[in-house]
Write an enzyme that holds these catalytic residues in place. Structure first.
Site, PDB file in Angstrom:
ATOM      1  N   ASN A  64       0.803  -1.224   0.000  1.00  0.00           N
ATOM      2  CA  ASN A  64       0.000   0.000   0.000  1.00  0.00           C
ATOM      3  C   ASN A  64       0.832   1.268   0.000  1.00  0.00           C
ATOM      4  O   ASN A  64       0.363   2.309  -0.425  1.00  0.00           O
ATOM      5  CB  ASN A  64      -0.979   0.012   1.187  1.00  0.00           C
ATOM      6  CG  ASN A  64      -0.312  -0.322   2.491  1.00  0.00           C
ATOM      7  OD1 ASN A  64       0.321  -1.361   2.623  1.00  0.00           O
ATOM      8  ND2 ASN A  64      -0.417   0.562   3.459  1.00  0.00           N
ATOM      9  N   SER A 108     -11.299  -4.974   0.334  1.00  0.00           N
ATOM     10  CA  SER A 108     -11.996  -3.918   1.079  1.00  0.00           C
ATOM     11  C   SER A 108     -12.639  -2.963   0.075  1.00  0.00           C
ATOM     12  O   SER A 108     -11.953  -2.390  -0.772  1.00  0.00           O
ATOM     13  CB  SER A 108     -10.982  -3.172   1.941  1.00  0.00           C
ATOM     14  OG  SER A 108     -11.616  -2.107   2.597  1.00  0.00           O
ATOM     15  N   ALA A 109     -13.959  -2.769   0.197  1.00  0.00           N
ATOM     16  CA  ALA A 109     -14.711  -2.043  -0.843  1.00  0.00           C
ATOM     17  C   ALA A 109     -14.291  -0.577  -0.991  1.00  0.00           C
ATOM     18  O   ALA A 109     -14.346  -0.030  -2.086  1.00  0.00           O
ATOM     19  CB  ALA A 109     -16.207  -2.114  -0.548  1.00  0.00           C
ATOM     20  N   HIS A 110     -13.860   0.057   0.128  1.00  0.00           N
ATOM     21  CA  HIS A 110     -13.606   1.506   0.006  1.00  0.00           C
ATOM     22  C   HIS A 110     -12.343   1.815  -0.790  1.00  0.00           C
ATOM     23  O   HIS A 110     -12.061   2.971  -1.097  1.00  0.00           O
ATOM     24  CB  HIS A 110     -13.597   2.191   1.382  1.00  0.00           C
ATOM     25  CG  HIS A 110     -12.377   1.979   2.222  1.00  0.00           C
ATOM     26  ND1 HIS A 110     -11.353   2.892   2.276  1.00  0.00           N
ATOM     27  CD2 HIS A 110     -12.021   0.976   3.054  1.00  0.00           C
ATOM     28  CE1 HIS A 110     -10.430   2.464   3.126  1.00  0.00           C
ATOM     29  NE2 HIS A 110     -10.804   1.299   3.611  1.00  0.00           N
ATOM     30  N   THR A 113     -25.370  -8.882  12.330  1.00  0.00           N
ATOM     31  CA  THR A 113     -26.359  -8.546  11.298  1.00  0.00           C
ATOM     32  C   THR A 113     -25.648  -8.012  10.055  1.00  0.00           C
ATOM     33  O   THR A 113     -24.808  -7.116  10.157  1.00  0.00           O
ATOM     34  CB  THR A 113     -27.345  -7.492  11.859  1.00  0.00           C
ATOM     35  OG1 THR A 113     -27.986  -8.066  12.997  1.00  0.00           O
ATOM     36  CG2 THR A 113     -28.376  -7.081  10.831  1.00  0.00           C
ATOM     37  N   CYS A 166       4.809  11.935  12.669  1.00  0.00           N
ATOM     38  CA  CYS A 166       5.464  12.564  13.803  1.00  0.00           C
ATOM     39  C   CYS A 166       5.057  11.830  15.085  1.00  0.00           C
ATOM     40  O   CYS A 166       3.898  11.852  15.470  1.00  0.00           O
ATOM     41  CB  CYS A 166       5.041  14.017  13.862  1.00  0.00           C
ATOM     42  SG  CYS A 166       6.098  14.973  14.918  1.00  0.00           S
TER      43      CYS A 166
HETATM   44  N1  PLP Z   1      -4.455  -4.011   3.844  1.00  0.00           N
HETATM   45  C1  PLP Z   1      -3.965  -3.065   3.019  1.00  0.00           C
HETATM   46  C2  PLP Z   1      -2.879  -3.413   2.070  1.00  0.00           C
HETATM   47  C3  PLP Z   1      -4.473  -1.758   3.062  1.00  0.00           C
HETATM   48  O1  PLP Z   1      -3.980  -0.825   2.245  1.00  0.00           O
HETATM   49  C4  PLP Z   1      -5.506  -1.470   3.993  1.00  0.00           C
HETATM   50  C5  PLP Z   1      -6.033  -0.098   4.119  1.00  0.00           C
HETATM   51  O2  PLP Z   1      -5.302   0.859   4.224  1.00  0.00           O
HETATM   52  C6  PLP Z   1      -5.990  -2.495   4.816  1.00  0.00           C
HETATM   53  C7  PLP Z   1      -5.447  -3.759   4.709  1.00  0.00           C
HETATM   54  C8  PLP Z   1      -7.094  -2.245   5.796  1.00  0.00           C
HETATM   55  O3  PLP Z   1      -8.326  -2.149   5.147  1.00  0.00           O
HETATM   56  P1  PLP Z   1      -9.579  -1.427   5.841  1.00  0.00           P
HETATM   57  O4  PLP Z   1      -9.304   0.048   5.764  1.00  0.00           O
HETATM   58  O5  PLP Z   1     -10.752  -1.829   5.010  1.00  0.00           O
HETATM   59  O6  PLP Z   1      -9.664  -1.936   7.229  1.00  0.00           O
END
Ligand code: PLP
Length: 387
Positions: free
Chosen positions: A146, A194-196, A232, A328
C-alpha cells in the site's frame, strides 16, 4: 481539489450509491427476519455473494462478508492455524492488519517468521521456501504494497505453499478493483478485499476462504456467514461492494491503462522539474508494480531532511491531497514501518511522499500537482533557517 490519495481511500462511485440507495431507505429489513422485508434483504445479500463469487472465480460458499480489510486480515491470521501447524510466515512490509496479529502471536510464543523484504518491499519465493517448515500453518503476503505499490510474486508463492500443505493468505486490498483477481488462477487459500479502496463504501470487505479450509470465526455470536462471521449483515454496504467490484472488473483494462499512463506522466514531470532531488521507492519495472502508486522521497539538502508532513500541509493548502511515509511520533519524524523495512535511512524517509492515482484523475491534475509541488518545495527552501 486534486485527490491523489486513492491508496488511502476512494470516493464512492455514483453508480454504487444508486445501487445502495433502496437498501438505505425502504429495504431496511434484517436479512435474518422471516417476513417479506427481511427476505428482500436476504435476497440482496445472497445475490451480492453470487456476483462477488463469480467475479473472483470462487464458489458462493467461499465468500465471507466482513467489515473491511482489517477484519479480513485478522480473521485469516487468527482463524486457520492448528495445534500441529501453529506457525506463520509473513513480511515486515505487510499492512498492520497482518503484522500486529503476527507480532502478537510471536509474543505469545508461536513460531512466527517476519521476513525482511528486498529494496522495493517484496519478498521472493526463495525467501519463503527457506522460511517455512513443518510447523508453518500459514503464509500471509500482500498482493501489492500500500505504500510502495510493489507486487509480490503471489502465484509462485501460493504454489510452493500448496506443495507443502501450508495455507496461503493474500491481502489484495490494494489490487482489488484495479487488477483482475481470480482466486483459482492466483492459487490462494484466503484473500482479503476492502470495498472503500475500489469506489465502494467504507466498512465492508470480503474474506475469500477456499472450500475445505476450516476457519474459526474472529467475531462470534449469531450464525450469519455460515458461522464464520457473526453480526447482522450490512446489506447496503454488501450490495455496494458487489456493484463496485462488478464495475471494477468491467473497467479493469481501461483503469490499468489510464493509471499506468498517468503514473508515467507524473514520474516524467517530477524528473523534469526536480530530477536529482529525490529517489523513487516504487519499482520502475511496471510489471512489478500496481499501476496506481508512485512513492518518492526527497533527499536531505545540506544534511537537513525534508519535512514530509510540512510538505503535505503545504500541498494541502494548494488543494492537493497526497500522503507521506513518515509520521510525527513524540516530536520526531518516524519513518513508516514499510520504509524502515526496505532500509531507507531516516533522513531520506522523512521526505517520502506517496501519490496514489484514481480513475477520476486527469493529465491536467498531474501537471498541476507537480507545479504546486515544485512551488511548495521552493517555498519551504526559502523559509528554511540558515544552518
Ligand atoms: N491491507 C492493506 C494493504 C491496506 O492498504 C488497507 C487499508 O489501508 C488495509 C489492509 C485495511 O483495510 P480497511 O481500511 O478496510 O480496514
Amino acid at each position: 481539489m486534486i485527490y491523489l490519495d486513492h491508496a488511502a481511500t476512494t470516493p464512492l462511485d455514483p453508480r454504487v450509491l444508486e445501487a445502495m440507495m433502496p437498501h438505505l431507505k425502504d429495504r431496511f429489513g434484517n436479512a435474518s427476519s422471516v417476513h417479506g422485508l427481511g427476505r428482500k434483504s436476504r435476497v440482496a445479500v445472497e445475490d451480492s455473494r453470487e456476483r462477488v463469487a463469480a467475479l473472483l472465480g470462487a464458489e458462493t460458499s467461499e465468500i465471507v462478508f466482513t467489515s473491511g480489510g482489517t477484519e479480513s486480515d485478522n480473521t485469516a491470521l487468527k482463524g486457520v492455524l492448528t495445534d500441529d501447524q501453529p506457525g506463520v510466515v509473513t513480511s515486515a512490509a505487510e499492512h498492520e492488519a497482518v503484522l500486529k496479529p503476527a507480532e502478537q502471536m510471536l509474543e505469545s510464543g508461536r513460531p512466527v517468521t517476519i521476513l525482511r523484504p528486498g529494496p522495493h518491499g517484496a519478498v521472493s519465493p526463495e525467501q519463503v521456501a527457506e522460511a517455512v517448515d513443518e510447523r508453518t500453518g500459514l503464509v500471509s503476503l500482500m498482493h501489492a504494497n500500500n505504500e510502495l505499490g510493489t507486487m509480490t510474486p503471489i502465484r509462485e508463492i501460493a504454489a510452493l505453499c500448496r506443495e507443502r500443505g501450508i495455507r496461503f493468505h493474500c491481502d489484495a486490498v490494494q489490487t482489488a478493483g484495479i487488477l483482475d483477481l481470480d482466486v483459482k488462477d492466483l492459487g490462494v487459500d484466503l484473500l482479503s478485499l476492502s470495498a472503500h479502496k475500489f469506489y465502494g463504501p467504507k466498512g465492508v470487505g470480503v474474506l475469500y476462504v477456499r472450500g475445505g479450509v476450516e476457519l474459526h470465526p474472529l467475531v462470534e455470536g449469531g450464525s450469519q456467514e455460515r458461522k464464520r462471521r457473526a453480526g447482522t449483515e450490512n446489506v447496503p454496504a454488501i450490495v455496494g461492494l458487489a456493484k463496485a467490484l462488478e464495475l471494477a472488473v468491467e473497467e479493469s483494462a481501461e483503469r490499468v491503462r489510464h493509471l499506468s499512463s498517468l503514473r508515467a506522466r507524473l514520474h516524467r514531470n517530477l524528473e523534469q522539474a526536480l530530477g536529482g532531488k529525490f529517489v523513487v521507492n516504487t519499482p520502475v519495472d511496471e510489471h512489478a508494480t500496481a499501476p496506481h502508486v508512485l512513492n518518492i522521497a526527497f533527499l536531505p539538502r545540506d544534511g537537513e531532511p525534508y519535512d514530509g508532513e510540512m510538505l503535505l500541509l503545504n500541498l494541502d493548502m494548494e488543494g492537493i491531497c497526497a500522503s507521506a511515509g513518515s509520521a510525527c511520533t513524540s516530536g520526531a519524524l518516524e519513518p513508516s514501518h514499510v520504509l524502515r523495512a526496505i532500509g531507507l535511512d531516516n533522513g531520506t524517509a522523512a521526505g517520502a511522499l506517496r501519490f496514489s492515482l484514481g480513475k477520476g484523475n486527469t493529465e491536467s491534475d498531474i501537471d498541476t500537482a507537480v507545479d504546486k509541488l515544485v512551488a511548495a518545495i521552493e517555498r519551504m527552501g526559502r523559509f528554511r533557517q540558515p544552518a
